[in-house]
Design a protein around this motif. Structure first.
Motif, mmCIF file in Angstrom:
data_model
loop_
_atom_site.group_PDB
_atom_site.id
_atom_site.type_symbol
_atom_site.label_atom_id
_atom_site.label_comp_id
_atom_site.label_asym_id
_atom_site.label_seq_id
_atom_site.Cartn_x
_atom_site.Cartn_y
_atom_site.Cartn_z
ATOM 1 N N LEU A 130 45.676 -17.059 -6.187
ATOM 2 C CA LEU A 130 45.164 -15.790 -6.695
ATOM 3 C C LEU A 130 45.726 -14.659 -5.838
ATOM 4 O O LEU A 130 45.937 -14.824 -4.646
ATOM 5 C CB LEU A 130 43.639 -15.780 -6.656
ATOM 6 C CG LEU A 130 42.951 -16.918 -7.423
ATOM 7 C CD1 LEU A 130 41.435 -16.810 -7.277
ATOM 8 C CD2 LEU A 130 43.344 -16.905 -8.901
ATOM 9 N N ALA B 216 48.294 -15.762 -9.998
ATOM 10 C CA ALA B 216 47.615 -14.764 -10.822
ATOM 11 C C ALA B 216 47.667 -13.442 -10.077
ATOM 12 O O ALA B 216 47.336 -13.391 -8.892
ATOM 13 C CB ALA B 216 46.169 -15.173 -11.091
ATOM 14 N N SER B 217 48.111 -12.383 -10.766
ATOM 15 C CA SER B 217 48.296 -11.085 -10.122
ATOM 16 C C SER B 217 47.944 -9.966 -11.090
ATOM 17 O O SER B 217 48.061 -10.124 -12.304
ATOM 18 C CB SER B 217 49.751 -10.912 -9.660
ATOM 19 O OG SER B 217 50.133 -11.948 -8.779
ATOM 20 N N ARG B 218 47.573 -8.812 -10.521
ATOM 21 C CA ARG B 218 47.109 -7.712 -11.367
ATOM 22 C C ARG B 218 48.246 -6.826 -11.857
ATOM 23 O O ARG B 218 48.504 -6.748 -13.050
ATOM 24 C CB ARG B 218 46.063 -6.882 -10.611
ATOM 25 C CG ARG B 218 45.564 -5.682 -11.383
ATOM 26 C CD ARG B 218 44.263 -5.124 -10.868
ATOM 27 N NE ARG B 218 43.123 -5.891 -11.354
ATOM 28 C CZ ARG B 218 42.410 -6.731 -10.615
ATOM 29 N NH1 ARG B 218 42.713 -6.925 -9.364
ATOM 30 N NH2 ARG B 218 41.387 -7.394 -11.123
ATOM 31 N N LEU C 253 46.158 -10.481 -14.309
ATOM 32 C CA LEU C 253 44.745 -10.193 -14.101
ATOM 33 C C LEU C 253 44.462 -8.768 -14.576
ATOM 34 O O LEU C 253 45.294 -7.878 -14.415
ATOM 35 C CB LEU C 253 44.379 -10.315 -12.616
ATOM 36 C CG LEU C 253 44.553 -11.688 -11.966
ATOM 37 C CD1 LEU C 253 44.245 -11.605 -10.476
ATOM 38 C CD2 LEU C 253 43.642 -12.715 -12.633
ATOM 39 N N ASP D 18 38.566 -8.430 -17.056
ATOM 40 C CA ASP D 18 38.553 -9.875 -17.306
ATOM 41 C C ASP D 18 37.133 -10.418 -17.325
ATOM 42 O O ASP D 18 36.292 -10.055 -16.482
ATOM 43 C CB ASP D 18 39.347 -10.622 -16.223
ATOM 44 C CG ASP D 18 40.844 -10.648 -16.491
ATOM 45 O OD1 ASP D 18 41.239 -10.675 -17.666
ATOM 46 O OD2 ASP D 18 41.611 -10.642 -15.511
ATOM 47 N N LEU E 232 39.347 -15.603 -18.646
ATOM 48 C CA LEU E 232 40.376 -15.753 -17.615
ATOM 49 C C LEU E 232 40.577 -17.220 -17.269
ATOM 50 O O LEU E 232 41.714 -17.668 -17.061
ATOM 51 C CB LEU E 232 39.988 -14.959 -16.364
ATOM 52 C CG LEU E 232 40.959 -15.055 -15.189
ATOM 53 C CD1 LEU E 232 42.369 -14.638 -15.593
ATOM 54 C CD2 LEU E 232 40.460 -14.221 -14.017
ATOM 55 N N LEU F 145 44.143 -19.221 -17.221
ATOM 56 C CA LEU F 145 44.622 -19.960 -16.060
ATOM 57 C C LEU F 145 44.856 -21.429 -16.410
ATOM 58 O O LEU F 145 45.866 -22.025 -16.007
ATOM 59 C CB LEU F 145 43.608 -19.847 -14.913
ATOM 60 C CG LEU F 145 43.429 -18.456 -14.296
ATOM 61 C CD1 LEU F 145 42.256 -18.453 -13.318
ATOM 62 C CD2 LEU F 145 44.699 -18.006 -13.582
ATOM 63 N N ASP G 12 42.539 -18.250 -2.377
ATOM 64 C CA ASP G 12 41.820 -17.127 -2.974
ATOM 65 C C ASP G 12 41.580 -15.995 -1.974
ATOM 66 O O ASP G 12 40.604 -16.030 -1.220
ATOM 67 C CB ASP G 12 40.472 -17.601 -3.524
ATOM 68 C CG ASP G 12 39.582 -16.428 -3.918
ATOM 69 O OD1 ASP G 12 40.116 -15.447 -4.453
ATOM 70 O OD2 ASP G 12 38.367 -16.495 -3.655
ATOM 71 N N PRO H 10 38.172 -13.410 -10.591
ATOM 72 C CA PRO H 10 39.249 -14.406 -10.522
ATOM 73 C C PRO H 10 38.814 -15.698 -9.838
ATOM 74 O O PRO H 10 39.181 -16.792 -10.278
ATOM 75 C CB PRO H 10 40.344 -13.691 -9.724
ATOM 76 C CG PRO H 10 40.097 -12.245 -9.975
ATOM 77 C CD PRO H 10 38.611 -12.108 -10.028
ATOM 78 N N ALA I 276 38.665 -19.471 -11.427
ATOM 79 C CA ALA I 276 39.421 -20.566 -10.822
ATOM 80 C C ALA I 276 38.523 -21.745 -10.467
ATOM 81 O O ALA I 276 38.944 -22.912 -10.546
ATOM 82 C CB ALA I 276 40.154 -20.066 -9.577
ATOM 83 N N ALA J 227 38.830 -8.381 -4.763
ATOM 84 C CA ALA J 227 38.426 -8.196 -6.159
ATOM 85 C C ALA J 227 36.912 -8.195 -6.326
ATOM 86 O O ALA J 227 36.413 -8.010 -7.442
ATOM 87 C CB ALA J 227 39.037 -9.279 -7.040
#
Length: 326
Positions: free
Chosen positions: A147, A172-174, A193, A197, A202, A206, A219, A225, A229, A246
């Motif tokens: 993440l 996973a990235s914004r 991301l 979400d 999400l 994933l 993480d 996120p 996950a 986040a």
């Protein structure tokens, strides 16, 4: 010497002239060549971190790279990386032309990696490596989900997972830039991301990017996120949290964690000793010297440090900012 000094909590440092630090027993005098501006630097300077408000004024910079000017254990001219406790304990940090550092903390550097790259990697790279290998216990053939894949921690975690034999690495990235950085590091898939979400939505995205359940999650985000996950864990999976950019909280399904004997773990660089930190950094720099590891970063001169600091504090810096003090 010139130094960046925090004179007021929450304000950018000012550039001032200061005397060079006095010699202390067991300390080396290091001429600083590069220092990164990290989220920890910004947080400590606000006076709101869990370390408490630092005494003012002080020189920020929790890590740096330089050349030994005087030491008893290393010859003058030796290139070194060093940590500091600036902002966490009384004393000055790396954002000055010279700094006094306990000799036991110095890590001698290989000649093949530029000082600015070493600074860009630094403690964030150590955190990614140790969270993945030591805390997360990654084994060859396992699947990894990273993440925040565009951050320094994320970029290093993606590359480190591949170096350690992961069969698949999903990130996973914004932002678009962060997604591009994750992809350039070799992620097999990158999931976008969004601020809006929902956990189940999400988790489905994933899962579609992964090849079955996930063995190790890195993480640095927490929040939604992380909650998503946690729904994807394989039997015996390890979920390693090392940040909360986040959100401060995440939720998990008890049935998933218990039925799969999964482990939810926390990581901080504060739990490793000097030898572990030095070994991890040395290993990472060997990979960097061989061209197997890199991170995207921006280099600014010392004169631009106050403006760069403000960009970092306002969330406007896409990449790690490294101050060149040469």
């Amino acid at each position: 010497m010139r130094a960046a000094v925090i004179e007021r909590h929450g304000a950018a440092p000012a550039l001032v002239d200061r005397p060079s630090p006095a010699g202390l027993d067991g300390h080396a005098l290091v001429t600083t060549t590069a220092a990164p501006i990290t989220p920890l630097d910004i947080l400590c300077a606000t006076g709101t971190s869990y370390f408490g408000a630092p005494a003012l004024p002080y020189v920020p910079g929790v890590q740096g790279v330089g050349v030994v000017a005087a030491a008893s254990s290393l010859p003058g001219g030796t290139r070194v990386w060093f940590p500091t406790t600036a902002g966490m304990q009384p004393g000055d940090g790396s954002m000055a032309e010279q700094v006094s550092v306990p000799e036991s903390e110095l890590v001698a550097l290989p000649g093949q990696v530029e000082d600015t790259m070493v600074a860009a990697l630094g403690l964030s790279a150590v955190a990614a490596w140790m969270a993945l290998t030591w805390k997360g216990g990654l084994q060859p053939g396992e699947q990894v989900l990273v993440l925040g894949g565009g951050s320094v921690v994320g970029q290093v975690a993606i590359q480190a997972a591949q170096l350690c034999g992961a069969r698949r690495v999903v990130a996973a990235s914004r932002s678009t830039g962060a997604q591009d950085r994750a992809a350039s590091c070799g992620a097999d898939a990158v999931v976008p991301l969004r601020d809006d979400d929902e956990v189940d939505e999400l988790a489905a995205k994933l899962a579609a990017a992964c090849d079955g359940d996930v063995d190790v999650v890195i993480d640095p985000l927490c929040g939604v996120p992380a909650s998503a996950a946690l729904l994807l864990l394989a039997s015996g999976a390890r979920f390693v949290n090392l940040g909360s950019s986040a959100g401060q909280n995440a939720t998990f399904a008890s049935a998933i964690v218990r039925s799969r004997s999964a482990k939810i773990l926390g990581y901080t660089n504060n739990e490793i000793d000097t030898e572990q930190r030095g070994d991890a950094l040395s290993t990472l720099l060997q990979h960097a010297a061989a061209g197997r590891l890199t991170v995207s970063h921006e280099i600014v001169p010392l004169d631009q440090l106050p403006h760069a600091w403000q960009r970092q504090a306002q969330g406007l810096a896409e990449r790690r900012i490294v101050v060149d003090l040469t």
